[in-house]
Write a protein that holds these residues in place. Structure first.
Motif, PDB file in Angstrom:
ATOM      1  N   GLY A  91       0.778  -1.245   0.057  1.00 25.31           N
ATOM      2  CA  GLY A  91      -0.047   0.082   0.139  1.00 25.31           C
ATOM      3  C   GLY A  91       0.860   1.381  -0.102  1.00 25.31           C
ATOM      4  N   ARG A  92       2.265   1.314  -0.366  1.00 20.77           N
ATOM      5  CA  ARG A  92       2.962   2.289  -0.375  1.00 20.77           C
ATOM      6  C   ARG A  92       3.545   2.552  -1.867  1.00 20.77           C
ATOM      7  N   LEU A  93       3.595   3.822  -2.386  1.00 22.23           N
ATOM      8  CA  LEU A  93       4.179   4.079  -3.547  1.00 22.23           C
ATOM      9  C   LEU A  93       5.529   4.440  -3.138  1.00 22.23           C
ATOM     10  N   GLY A  94       6.573   4.015  -4.088  1.00 18.85           N
ATOM     11  CA  GLY A  94       7.759   4.254  -3.931  1.00 18.85           C
ATOM     12  C   GLY A  94       8.680   4.064  -4.827  1.00 18.85           C
ATOM     13  N   ARG A  95       9.962   4.653  -4.728  1.00 20.42           N
ATOM     14  CA  ARG A  95      11.004   4.429  -5.812  1.00 20.42           C
ATOM     15  C   ARG A  95      10.760   5.110  -7.017  1.00 20.42           C
ATOM     16  N   VAL A  96       9.904   6.537  -6.774  1.00 25.94           N
ATOM     17  CA  VAL A  96       9.695   6.933  -8.116  1.00 25.94           C
ATOM     18  C   VAL A  96      10.642   7.886  -8.733  1.00 25.94           C
ATOM     19  N   LEU A  97      11.099   7.687  -9.934  1.00 27.14           N
ATOM     20  CA  LEU A  97      12.149   8.395 -10.514  1.00 27.14           C
ATOM     21  C   LEU A  97      11.823   8.365 -11.916  1.00 27.14           C
ATOM     22  N   ILE A  98      12.102   9.789 -12.655  1.00 26.95           N
ATOM     23  CA  ILE A  98      12.065  10.186 -13.941  1.00 26.95           C
ATOM     24  C   ILE A  98      13.474  10.402 -14.449  1.00 26.95           C
ATOM     25  N   SER A  99      13.582   9.820 -15.641  1.00 25.06           N
ATOM     26  CA  SER A  99      15.224   9.881 -15.978  1.00 25.06           C
ATOM     27  C   SER A  99      15.604  11.495 -16.107  1.00 25.06           C
ATOM     28  N   PRO A 100      16.851  11.669 -15.726  1.00 22.52           N
ATOM     29  CA  PRO A 100      17.149  13.120 -15.638  1.00 22.52           C
ATOM     30  C   PRO A 100      16.891  13.800 -17.011  1.00 22.52           C
ATOM     31  N   ALA A 101      17.023  13.307 -18.148  1.00 25.93           N
ATOM     32  CA  ALA A 101      16.836  13.842 -19.530  1.00 25.93           C
ATOM     33  C   ALA A 101      15.387  14.070 -19.787  1.00 25.93           C
ATOM     34  N   ALA A 102      14.479  13.341 -19.200  1.00 25.74           N
ATOM     35  CA  ALA A 102      13.036  13.453 -19.470  1.00 25.74           C
ATOM     36  C   ALA A 102      12.346  14.333 -18.205  1.00 25.74           C
ATOM     37  N   ARG A 103      13.027  14.978 -17.237  1.00 23.50           N
ATOM     38  CA  ARG A 103      12.423  15.552 -16.381  1.00 23.50           C
ATOM     39  C   ARG A 103      11.940  17.092 -16.763  1.00 23.50           C
ATOM     40  N   GLY A 104      10.643  17.531 -16.338  1.00 20.37           N
ATOM     41  CA  GLY A 104      10.179  19.001 -16.553  1.00 20.37           C
ATOM     42  C   GLY A 104       9.277  18.723 -17.544  1.00 20.37           C
ATOM     43  N   ARG A 105       8.754  17.678 -17.933  1.00 21.75           N
ATOM     44  CA  ARG A 105       7.809  17.491 -19.120  1.00 21.75           C
ATOM     45  C   ARG A 105       6.399  16.976 -18.483  1.00 21.75           C
ATOM     46  N   GLY A 106       6.038  16.997 -17.351  1.00 19.56           N
ATOM     47  CA  GLY A 106       5.084  16.385 -16.814  1.00 19.56           C
ATOM     48  C   GLY A 106       4.835  14.940 -16.611  1.00 19.56           C
ATOM     49  N   LEU A 107       5.900  14.318 -16.770  1.00 15.75           N
ATOM     50  CA  LEU A 107       5.908  12.721 -16.829  1.00 15.75           C
ATOM     51  C   LEU A 107       5.773  12.030 -15.498  1.00 15.75           C
ATOM     52  N   GLY A 108       6.332  12.834 -14.433  1.00 19.46           N
ATOM     53  CA  GLY A 108       6.107  12.353 -12.960  1.00 19.46           C
ATOM     54  C   GLY A 108       4.519  12.165 -12.673  1.00 19.46           C
ATOM     55  N   GLY A 109       3.910  13.046 -12.960  1.00 16.25           N
ATOM     56  CA  GLY A 109       2.507  13.029 -12.860  1.00 16.25           C
ATOM     57  C   GLY A 109       1.805  11.800 -13.329  1.00 16.25           C
ATOM     58  N   ARG A 110       2.230  11.541 -14.821  1.00 25.38           N
ATOM     59  CA  ARG A 110       1.757  10.718 -15.561  1.00 25.38           C
ATOM     60  C   ARG A 110       1.980   9.200 -14.830  1.00 25.38           C
ATOM     61  N   LEU A 111       3.433   8.983 -14.671  1.00 27.58           N
ATOM     62  CA  LEU A 111       3.985   7.921 -13.918  1.00 27.58           C
ATOM     63  C   LEU A 111       3.413   7.465 -12.562  1.00 27.58           C
ATOM     64  N   VAL A 112       2.974   8.418 -11.692  1.00 29.60           N
ATOM     65  CA  VAL A 112       2.342   8.228 -10.384  1.00 29.60           C
ATOM     66  C   VAL A 112       1.121   7.919 -10.627  1.00 29.60           C
ATOM     67  N   SER A 113       0.339   8.595 -11.613  1.00 29.70           N
ATOM     68  CA  SER A 113      -1.078   8.290 -11.818  1.00 29.70           C
ATOM     69  C   SER A 113      -1.435   7.028 -12.393  1.00 29.70           C
ATOM     70  N   LEU A 114      -0.474   6.324 -13.307  1.00 36.11           N
ATOM     71  CA  LEU A 114      -0.734   5.102 -13.878  1.00 36.11           C
ATOM     72  C   LEU A 114      -0.311   4.100 -12.661  1.00 36.11           C
ATOM     73  N   ALA A 115       0.623   4.354 -11.634  1.00 35.35           N
ATOM     74  CA  ALA A 115       0.546   3.412 -10.341  1.00 35.35           C
ATOM     75  C   ALA A 115      -0.592   3.484  -9.588  1.00 35.35           C
ATOM     76  N   LEU A 116      -1.122   4.723  -9.369  1.00 30.19           N
ATOM     77  CA  LEU A 116      -2.320   4.777  -8.618  1.00 30.19           C
ATOM     78  C   LEU A 116      -3.553   4.065  -9.247  1.00 30.19           C
ATOM     79  N   ASP A 117      -3.530   4.024 -10.623  1.00 30.17           N
ATOM     80  CA  ASP A 117      -4.381   3.478 -11.146  1.00 30.17           C
ATOM     81  C   ASP A 117      -4.518   1.776 -10.814  1.00 30.17           C
ATOM     82  N   HIS A 118      -3.481   1.561 -10.966  1.00 33.61           N
ATOM     83  CA  HIS A 118      -3.018  -0.091 -10.593  1.00 33.61           C
ATOM     84  C   HIS A 118      -3.551  -0.288  -8.804  1.00 33.61           C
ATOM     85  N   ALA A 119      -2.986   0.550  -8.224  1.00 33.92           N
ATOM     86  CA  ALA A 119      -3.380   0.521  -6.937  1.00 33.92           C
ATOM     87  C   ALA A 119      -4.963   0.457  -6.548  1.00 33.92           C
ATOM     88  N   PHE A 120      -5.717   1.335  -6.950  1.00 33.21           N
ATOM     89  CA  PHE A 120      -6.925   1.629  -6.714  1.00 33.21           C
ATOM     90  C   PHE A 120      -7.995   0.732  -7.702  1.00 33.21           C
TER      91      PHE A 120
END
Length: 177
Positions: free
Chosen positions: A86-115
């Motif tokens: 029940g804990r989200l963890g180890r969230v990481l975006i490639s340094p070259a891909a940061r600042g493009r909104g990918l973190g929110g998409r990544l976490v949202s996909l993991a939350l979709d799986h969780a819920f």
């Protein structure tokens, strides 16, 4: 004013041994390793540690990919995330891909799986207080601070404060809305 370029779509697939090298390349110091995973790993991060981590019972580990990319239909690795007890963890975006909104998409996909897949009533996470970009992202996604732990760990002679956050599962509305 120019229109921002939308972030590419992301897909999650299980974390595989071929993902070890890209992940290790995104973590270039012991401080970055602790920022990503607390004290769960030792520096330098290696394949043995990552293999054991991915094999932990009941831990889901994923690589975030572009659905298609230079590596063909399996896409190009852009991030990593895990879900355990029940804990989200180890969230990481490639340094070259940061600042493009990918973190929110990544976490949202993991939350979709969780819920949606696991039916969890809530998801918790821990984040370091100095990681303000991550804190803002989690707050935007609806996470709320449960507690703060000052001086939770000392890294390179500096005390780090941990922030524990939680997000409750969305309440289903009548008519599936």
């Amino acid at each position: 004013m120019p229109t921002p370029t939308p972030a590419p779509a992301l897909a999650l697939r299980p974390f595989l041994p071929r993902d070890h090298a890209p992940l290790r390349s995104w973590i270039t110091s012991e401080t970055e390793l602790v920022n990503w995973a607390g004290t769960a790993f030792t520096w330098p991060l290696d394949d043995t540690q990552l293999t054991a981590y991915a094999a932990e019972p009941d831990r889901a580990t994923w690589t975030a990919l572009t659905p298609d990319g230079p590596q063909g239909p399996h896409g190009h690795p852009l991030g990593h995330v895990s879900l355990y007890a029940g804990r989200l963890g180890r969230v990481l975006i490639s340094p070259a891909a940061r600042g493009r909104g990918l973190g929110g998409r990544l976490v949202s996909l993991a939350l979709d799986h969780a819920f949606d897949t696991l039916g969890l009533p809530s998801v918790g996470l821990g984040v370091w207080a100095h990681n303000t970009a991550a804190l803002r992202l989690y707050e935007r996604l609806g996470f709320r601070v449960e507690r703060t732990v000052p001086n939770a760990i000392e890294v390179a002679g500096a005390p780090w404060t941990a922030v524990e956050m939680r997000l409750s599962a969305p309440v289903a509305r009548p008519g599936g809305q």
